[in-house]
Design an enzyme around this catalytic site. Structure first.
Site, short mmCIF file in Angstrom:
data_model
loop_
_atom_site.label_atom_id
_atom_site.label_comp_id
_atom_site.label_asym_id
_atom_site.label_seq_id
_atom_site.Cartn_x
_atom_site.Cartn_y
_atom_site.Cartn_z
N GLY A 176 0.84 -1.21 0.00
CA GLY A 176 0.00 0.00 0.00
C GLY A 176 0.86 1.24 0.00
N GLY A 235 0.09 4.54 0.18
CA GLY A 235 -0.46 5.80 0.65
C GLY A 235 0.64 6.55 1.39
N ALA A 236 0.26 7.58 2.11
CA ALA A 236 1.25 8.41 2.81
C ALA A 236 2.10 7.60 3.78
CB ALA A 236 0.54 9.54 3.55
N SER A 280 -6.83 13.07 7.85
CA SER A 280 -6.72 12.24 6.65
C SER A 280 -8.09 11.76 6.15
CB SER A 280 -5.81 11.05 6.91
OG SER A 280 -6.26 10.31 8.02
N ASN A 304 -8.66 10.37 16.87
CA ASN A 304 -9.20 10.12 15.52
C ASN A 304 -10.72 10.14 15.46
OD1 ASN A 304 -6.92 10.01 13.97
ND2 ASN A 304 -6.71 7.79 14.03
N LYS A 321 -5.26 6.03 20.40
CA LYS A 321 -5.25 6.86 19.20
C LYS A 321 -6.66 7.26 18.77
CE LYS A 321 -3.27 7.68 14.71
NZ LYS A 321 -2.72 7.19 13.45
N ASN A 366 -5.19 2.45 10.46
CA ASN A 366 -6.01 3.15 11.45
C ASN A 366 -7.09 2.26 12.03
OD1 ASN A 366 -5.05 5.85 11.55
ND2 ASN A 366 -5.92 6.21 9.52
#
Lengths: 301, 301
Positions: B7, B9-10, B255, B188, B184, B102
């Protein structure tokens, strides 16, 4: 008897047209709809009939109308800030004021502006949309629950009720205006609010989603709990009844949602803010309403 | 030691690039970024420095990479459905799996797919945006909290921690992965969620609005209450601390909010759905999370 209609949204056009058709002298105070109403009259589109009022007494300034016997305020509550300037030419010593606006706080404002006049409020349980200037569409017959701001004015409320009945509107006299206002909020708070917060959806999306329908019910229970605190009891099964009446509405777009998606002001304070403040002051827990209000205040700014 | 990054992504681009720069053999499994990464490498833009990895081992298919010692899953959780098909060629008997995704449920899925392999999870407390293919921007140094899915694998978790430390990433070994995942979520759940539900707003709008900030805090208290039930204690003032660290982020776009406004899938189930289900199963009252989830599920469908 001279009646002024202040505000030519769906409510003002519809009930003003019915009152005039029943033989009353009605003057419409309008802004955007004025040229169309003057030229082509007001048109009401219903399932079973469409009628046009060719001759409409429509005005841009209250001074042109003068003092009336009854002033019906059907502006959106977001325009309440202008009433102090608009209304005085219409209001004399015996003038009665009737607000047909959504939510809480409207009759209190009229009473504050005209402390010597009698103030009434009517809740319109009806599906109406102003589809173009001076044209209003009606989806179901509906009814008005109308009452005095102060219990002592009940007899005059009954006179106004008769006026609407004579115009063919199913109208009920309610001795307690605040009670019917809270009663209407049981539907308006969840359905108008979630329709906006869920991205501009119709009522069928809300009742069709287990999660959103659960939130609608939870919001209703908060409003019902606050109503209980104020002494109002809407009876067993009132929450279920709201869902039941909403299902046949299918793809209905609640009026606030239409305002939202079309970029017009939404009555956030009247429908969500003021009930939240009153419930909080009463110590009733309203976590759902609180979140909905926070989101709507931002979304509809 | 061979590491696969699944993956791009960032998160995948950023940590993969740092690991490779520290001398590790890294293979990137990519889709959309593949041509750019092959031609121009991966670029990391930071406040104090910008660096480019010219030579990147980027592949379209896992078969071209083969079995690795460590497989780092940095796909968005919305892509988890494809892992059963993607991962097998990368996973041999001794392969360790690390999810840097996440929310909740990701390590459980890896353990289900590869019951004989050791599974770890890392939570990245960092501000990253993939600003164009194979280019990632880093706003603050940040850190990773990394732990084993099962307590017995703590020693191996510490080895992986050392790998990240050697790559210049502040990394902490956490004996209890679920605890840091819940920790977290305290940020979030409110900030990613309200940023979407309030219409695609930045974090400064949330902390700057009394109503939205109140909702953010109420959501935090629900997550903290659920965490307490599971035996996790983030200490006094943890709610205030979240607000404090968010203020300096100013116009930061969480995000999920970027995903939402750009029409990409949002990790609704991992960040809101699974925590809600776990909290409900534990009997913890989460009225705010429930409403937020209902709205997000519809808004991000």
């Amino acid at each position: 008897m001279k009646i002024a209609i202040v505000g030519s949204g769906a409510i003002g056009l519809y009930y003003g047209a019915l009152l005039q058709r029943s033989g009353r002298e009605v003057a419409f105070l309008m802004r955007s709809d004025l040229p169309v109403a003057k030229e082509r009259g007001i048109r009401v589109v219903r399932k079973d009939e469409t009628f046009v009022l060719d001759e409409v007494a429509a005005f841009a300034r209250a001074e042109e109308i003068g003092v009336c016997d009854l002033v019906i305020v059907s502006l959106k509550a977001t325009g309440n800030g202008s009433l102090a300037e608009i209304l005085p030419p219409l209001v004399g010593r015996g003038t009665k004021l009737l607000t047909l606006q959504n939510g809480l706080g409207n009759d209190a404002l009229l009473a504050e502006l005209f402390p010597k006049n009698k103030v009434f409020g009517g809740l319109c349980f009806v599906c109406l949309n102003r589809i173009e200037p001076a044209v209003v569409e009606n989806y179901m017959a509906g009814s008005i629950s109308l009452g005095p701001r102060l219990g002592e004015d009940l007899a005059e409320a009954e006179e106004i009720v008769e006026l609407f009945k004579a115009a063919g509107v199913k109208t009920r006299c309610e001795p307690n205006l605040a009670e019917v206002q809270w009663k209407k909020l049981v539907w308006n708070v969840p359905f108008n609010g979630l329709a906006i917060a869920a991205g501009g959806v119709t009522t069928d999306v809300i009742v069709g989603s287990p999660e959103l329908c659960g939130e609608a019910r939870a919001l209703m229970r908060e409003i019902i709990a606050a109503s209980h605190f104020f002494g109002y009891d809407f009876g067993e099964g009132f929450e279920d009844y709201q869902i039941k009446i909403t299902r046949p509405m299918e793809g209905y777009r609640p009026s606030s949602m239409i305002d939202f998606v079309e970029g017009r002001p939404v009555e956030v304070e009247a429908i969500w803010g003021e009930p939240l403040r009153q419930a909080k002051a009463a110590g009733v827990a309203t976590p759902k309403l609180e979140m909905l209000y926070a989101l709507l205040k931002r979304l509809c700014r």
